[in-house]
Design an enzyme around this catalytic site. Structure first.
Site, PDB file in Angstrom:
ATOM      1  N   ASP A  65       0.671  -1.125   0.033  1.00 21.28           N
ATOM      2  CA  ASP A  65      -0.081  -0.121   0.214  1.00 21.28           C
ATOM      3  C   ASP A  65       0.839   1.040  -0.151  1.00 21.28           C
ATOM      4  O   ASP A  65       0.797   2.098   1.006  1.00 21.28           O
ATOM      5  CB  ASP A  65      -1.236  -0.076   1.191  1.00 21.28           C
ATOM      6  CG  ASP A  65      -1.932   1.241   1.147  1.00 21.28           C
ATOM      7  OD1 ASP A  65      -1.926   1.862   0.047  1.00 21.28           O
ATOM      8  OD2 ASP A  65      -2.535   1.418   2.203  1.00 21.28           O
ATOM      9  N   ASP A 175      -5.836  -4.146  11.796  1.00 21.98           N
ATOM     10  CA  ASP A 175      -6.235  -2.863  12.582  1.00 21.98           C
ATOM     11  C   ASP A 175      -5.540  -2.943  13.878  1.00 21.98           C
ATOM     12  O   ASP A 175      -5.691  -4.132  14.703  1.00 21.98           O
ATOM     13  CB  ASP A 175      -7.357  -2.457  12.765  1.00 21.98           C
ATOM     14  CG  ASP A 175      -7.979  -1.636  11.597  1.00 21.98           C
ATOM     15  OD1 ASP A 175      -7.564  -1.898  10.618  1.00 21.98           O
ATOM     16  OD2 ASP A 175      -8.773  -0.737  12.136  1.00 21.98           O
ATOM     17  N   ARG A 203       1.547  13.985  10.262  1.00 21.13           N
ATOM     18  CA  ARG A 203       0.131  13.890   9.323  1.00 21.13           C
ATOM     19  C   ARG A 203      -0.472  12.527   9.683  1.00 21.13           C
ATOM     20  O   ARG A 203       0.249  11.507   9.699  1.00 21.13           O
ATOM     21  CB  ARG A 203       0.311  13.846   7.727  1.00 21.13           C
ATOM     22  CG  ARG A 203      -0.773  13.880   6.828  1.00 21.13           C
ATOM     23  CD  ARG A 203      -1.064  12.352   6.499  1.00 21.13           C
ATOM     24  NE  ARG A 203      -2.289  12.151   5.501  1.00 21.13           N
ATOM     25  CZ  ARG A 203      -2.769  10.880   5.186  1.00 21.13           C
ATOM     26  NH1 ARG A 203      -2.167  10.010   5.649  1.00 21.13           N
ATOM     27  NH2 ARG A 203      -3.661  10.985   4.401  1.00 21.13           N
ATOM     28  N   ASP A 205      -2.462   9.641   9.754  1.00 21.31           N
ATOM     29  CA  ASP A 205      -3.514   8.704   8.839  1.00 21.31           C
ATOM     30  C   ASP A 205      -4.783   8.462   9.522  1.00 21.31           C
ATOM     31  O   ASP A 205      -4.685   7.872  10.584  1.00 21.31           O
ATOM     32  CB  ASP A 205      -2.539   7.626   8.344  1.00 21.31           C
ATOM     33  CG  ASP A 205      -2.898   6.703   7.494  1.00 21.31           C
ATOM     34  OD1 ASP A 205      -3.271   7.470   6.113  1.00 21.31           O
ATOM     35  OD2 ASP A 205      -3.468   5.569   7.299  1.00 21.31           O
ATOM     36  N   LEU A 210      -8.681   5.132  13.240  1.00 20.16           N
ATOM     37  CA  LEU A 210      -7.942   5.144  14.291  1.00 20.16           C
ATOM     38  C   LEU A 210      -8.760   4.920  15.543  1.00 20.16           C
ATOM     39  O   LEU A 210      -8.704   4.106  16.480  1.00 20.16           O
ATOM     40  CB  LEU A 210      -6.840   6.104  14.159  1.00 20.16           C
ATOM     41  CG  LEU A 210      -5.999   6.050  15.541  1.00 20.16           C
ATOM     42  CD1 LEU A 210      -5.207   4.981  15.615  1.00 20.16           C
ATOM     43  CD2 LEU A 210      -5.174   7.234  15.517  1.00 20.16           C
ATOM     44  N   GLU A 248      -5.781  13.359   8.780  1.00 26.91           N
ATOM     45  CA  GLU A 248      -6.874  13.134   7.860  1.00 26.91           C
ATOM     46  C   GLU A 248      -8.112  12.509   8.331  1.00 26.91           C
ATOM     47  O   GLU A 248      -8.350  11.466   8.968  1.00 26.91           O
ATOM     48  CB  GLU A 248      -6.187  11.885   6.990  1.00 26.91           C
ATOM     49  CG  GLU A 248      -6.766  11.374   5.741  1.00 26.91           C
ATOM     50  CD  GLU A 248      -6.351   9.993   4.979  1.00 26.91           C
ATOM     51  OE1 GLU A 248      -6.695   9.872   4.087  1.00 26.91           O
ATOM     52  OE2 GLU A 248      -6.199   9.054   5.984  1.00 26.91           O
ATOM     53  N   HIS A 315      -2.241  12.272  -2.680  1.00 28.79           N
ATOM     54  CA  HIS A 315      -1.934  11.080  -3.072  1.00 28.79           C
ATOM     55  C   HIS A 315      -2.826  10.270  -3.531  1.00 28.79           C
ATOM     56  O   HIS A 315      -2.405   9.109  -3.972  1.00 28.79           O
ATOM     57  CB  HIS A 315      -0.650  10.548  -2.201  1.00 28.79           C
ATOM     58  CG  HIS A 315      -1.046  10.174  -0.862  1.00 28.79           C
ATOM     59  ND1 HIS A 315      -1.454  11.231  -0.190  1.00 28.79           N
ATOM     60  CD2 HIS A 315      -1.444   9.143  -0.587  1.00 28.79           C
ATOM     61  CE1 HIS A 315      -1.988  10.657   1.023  1.00 28.79           C
ATOM     62  NE2 HIS A 315      -1.717   9.107   0.952  1.00 28.79           N
ATOM     63  N   ASP A 316      -3.964  10.506  -2.677  1.00 31.01           N
ATOM     64  CA  ASP A 316      -5.048   9.188  -3.128  1.00 31.01           C
ATOM     65  C   ASP A 316      -5.871   9.557  -4.221  1.00 31.01           C
ATOM     66  O   ASP A 316      -5.751  10.659  -4.874  1.00 31.01           O
ATOM     67  CB  ASP A 316      -5.824   9.263  -1.751  1.00 31.01           C
ATOM     68  CG  ASP A 316      -5.093   8.350  -0.650  1.00 31.01           C
ATOM     69  OD1 ASP A 316      -4.217   7.395  -1.067  1.00 31.01           O
ATOM     70  OD2 ASP A 316      -5.207   8.854   0.582  1.00 31.01           O
TER      71      ASP A 316
HETATM   72  C1  NOJ Z   1      -4.778   6.730   4.050  1.00 32.87           C
HETATM   73  C2  NOJ Z   1      -3.701   6.771   3.129  1.00 32.87           C
HETATM   74  O1  NOJ Z   1      -3.986   8.476   2.702  1.00 32.87           O
HETATM   75  C3  NOJ Z   1      -3.802   5.862   1.876  1.00 32.87           C
HETATM   76  O2  NOJ Z   1      -2.986   6.124   0.818  1.00 32.87           O
HETATM   77  C4  NOJ Z   1      -3.608   4.561   2.473  1.00 32.87           C
HETATM   78  O3  NOJ Z   1      -4.096   3.603   1.559  1.00 32.87           O
HETATM   79  C5  NOJ Z   1      -4.649   4.474   3.736  1.00 32.87           C
HETATM   80  N1  NOJ Z   1      -4.786   5.331   4.553  1.00 32.87           N
HETATM   81  C6  NOJ Z   1      -4.520   3.273   4.554  1.00 32.87           C
HETATM   82  O4  NOJ Z   1      -3.078   3.164   5.360  1.00 32.87           O
END
Ligand code: NOJ
Length: 557
Positions: A65, A175, A203, A205, A210, A248, A315-316
């Site tokens: 990932d 998790d 940052r 995630d 979480l 995020e 980036h997503d």
């Molecule tokens: C959020 C990240 O921005 C993403 O790129 C990632 O695949 C997921 N979290 C899982 O960690």
């Protein structure tokens, strides 16, 4: 306003730049960017005006990932460099006035992490309870799957463990159980470790996942999830008063505000504005700012020392999950009509320039908006030169292609054989031959030089980030007019979403005889009429940042 105020609360008008070391600059010729490479290119960021560098995960990883699947929270991926290289980078960045933050990915680990390997091996393992297990598959596991192309449930049966484990993301990302005090302590240690090495925060995630406010587990799991976030923030601030948590959190505004800690502001220092980002695309698709204006009006003010993190791309996938189905289809039709451009049924795997047909005026208008609307702008590497995507790369990797430095082989990113690169370069109209840093440095009209100018003016105009923002009424629906006021300073920004020129008549309050406005981006001055009326023209997809100047004001204009 006094500029000195902006130093302590630095994140409120920072310029954040996100990059993946792997795709930035390769110094050892193995086709993968490295920490030393990033250090070599620090002056590109300094010259651009970046004040905070966000490093995407650089930890050891099986890379299923893009590094968000971690096998050692304390490590550095040896393919990228060493702890020594990282400390050198942080020191160098500091010398250039750039703070460094990094991704903190503690919702899950990789299933290859030694903790999970031990946990699955036996019920007696000291790590068994670090993950979330169930004997039976809980009902409703198909709801809330984040990556529906790969997964159909958030629970996975593990043969070795003889139980189901929770994974909000991919099944190879089990998790962690943050209700377990040992896990909480370990996360604290991880934070403390990286702060000690010189990071200025994280940052964070997937924050709602979480804290399990995403609702996978029953309510008793964490009676007050926000308590935990408060603890993390308190610890962070005890260790380093200037450190931040940039979270995020892609939730409706009223829920996101809780993650700031409501009025108390004692949880996340910053939250990304996912809703504003999505409404921006809807407005662009309609050539009408109304949808964006509505979200600006609805967006709660962050607590006094907190801030929204604003962005155009990350980036997503460009998620459109907070739009209605019809709105989403409008954006798809305008910017990603082909199935291959879409992802997970909710987003686009494209960058902005190809979506806008590489229309430079329109691109410049969008970045002018980003830097003039309230919030701290977060850039994704390559946006400053208008990089495109490579749809031949799988899924989200389409927008994670190598940084384009020159027109040379591999865009100057690496001397390796093109087949050996960590990611393929962009091809076609926006390939490195057409779009690169070297060429844009010498072109006064380039996007790169435009963004440098925006950043310079944004940094010396803290009213934009600190001030109270008001949307101004006028007669041209295609123009977004907003005004920010802070301690006697006022700036009015105009952005035309349409391809036709437009004129606006504005009531400029608080002015007297002799008031004028000067465009901070061009130096052009217009008089305000004695009754406070300002008439201004805005070109096709044009923009301006008008500093209100009263007789006796002392600005360099
Ligand atoms: C959020 C990240 O921005 C993403 O790129 C990632 O695949 C997921 N979290 C899982 O960690």
């Amino acid at each position: 306003m006094r500029l000195t105020e902006t130093a302590d609360v630095w994140w409120k008008n920072a310029v954040v730049y996100c990059l993946d070391i792997e795709t930035f600059f390769d110094t050892d010729g193995d086709g993968r960017g490295d920490i030393r490479g990033l250090s070599q290119r620090i002056d590109h960021l300094a010259e651009l005006g970046v004040t905070c560098l966000w490093l995407m995960p650089f930890y050891p990883t099986p890379d299923r990932d893009d590094g968000y699947d971690i096998t050692d929270f304390y490590g550095v991926d040896p393919r990228l460099g060493t702890h020594g290289d990282l400390v050198e980078l942080i020191t160098l960045a500091k010398d250039r006035g750039i703070r460094v933050i990094a991704d903190l990915v503690v919702n899950h680990t990789s299933n290859q992490h030694p903790w999970f390997q031990s946990a699955r091996s036996s019920r007696e393992s000291p790590y068994r309870d670090w993950y979330v297990w169930r004997d039976e598959e809980p009902p409703g596991g198909d709801k809330g799957v984040v990556f529906p192309d790969q997964e159909d449930s958030i629970w996975q049966y593990d043969e070795e463990a003889g139980q189901y484990y929770l994974h909000m993301f991919y099944k190879h990302q089990p998790d962690l159980d943050i209700a377990n005090p040992q896990v909480r302590e370990e996360i604290i240690r991880v934070i403390g470790f990286w702060l000690q090495l010189g990071l200025s925060g994280f940052r964070v995630d997937a924050v709602p996942f979480l804290l399990d406010t995403a609702g996978a587990l029953d309510a008793e799991y964490l009676p007050d999830p926000h308590d935990y976030l408060r603890d993390l923030r308190a610890f962070l601030t005890r260790r380093s008063g200037q450190a931040v948590l940039l979270g995020e959190v892609n939730l409706p505004y009223k829920d996101t505000r809780q993650f700031f800690g409501d009025e108390d502001g004692d949880e996340l220092t910053m939250c990304f504005d996912f809703i504003g980002m999505q409404k921006l695309y809807l407005s662009l698709a309609r050539s009408d700012p109304a949808a964006l204006v509505k979200s600006l009006r609805e967006r709660p003010d962050p607590p006094e020392e907190a801030q929204w993190g604003t962005f155009v791309r990350n980036h997503d996938e460009l998620t459109l999950d907070k739009l209605t189905e019809e709105e989403k289809q409008e954006v798809f039709a305008a910017f990603g009509p082909e199935k291959d451009m879409q992802l997970y049924g909710r987003g686009l795997r494209r960058r902005l320039p190809p979506m806008l047909g590489n229309d430079q005026a329109r691109l410049k208008m969008v970045y002018s908006l980003l830097f003039s609307l309230p919030g701290t702008p977060v850039l994704f590497y390559g946006e400053e030169i208008g990089m495109g995507e490579n749809l031949a790369a799988e899924g989200r990797n389409a927008v994670r292609t190598p940084m384009q430095w020159t027109a040379e082989l591999n865009g100057g990113f690496s001397s390796a054989d093109p087949d050996q690169l960590a990611a393929p370069v962009v091809e076609g109209e926006l390939s490195p031959e057409q779009v690169n840093v070297a060429a844009q440095r010498h072109d006064p009209d380039s996007l790169l030089n435009w963004i440098k100018l925006l950043i310079l003016r944004y940094r010396e105009t803290p009213e934009l980030s600190w001030g109270t923002c008001t949307i101004l009424e006028h007669e041209s629906p295609s123009v977004l007019a907003h005004r920010t006021d802070y301690e006697g300073g006022s700036v009015i920004a105009l952005h035309n979403f349409a391809a036709e020129p437009a004129g606006v008549t504005l009531a400029v309050s608080g002015t007297g005889v002799g008031t004028r406005v000067t465009d901070l981006l061009t130096g052009q001055t217009t008089d305000v009429e004695n009754d406070g009326t300002l008439r201004h023209e805005v070109g096709p997809h044009g923009c301006c940042w008008l500093r209100v100047v009263k007789p006796g004001d002392r600005y360099i204009l």
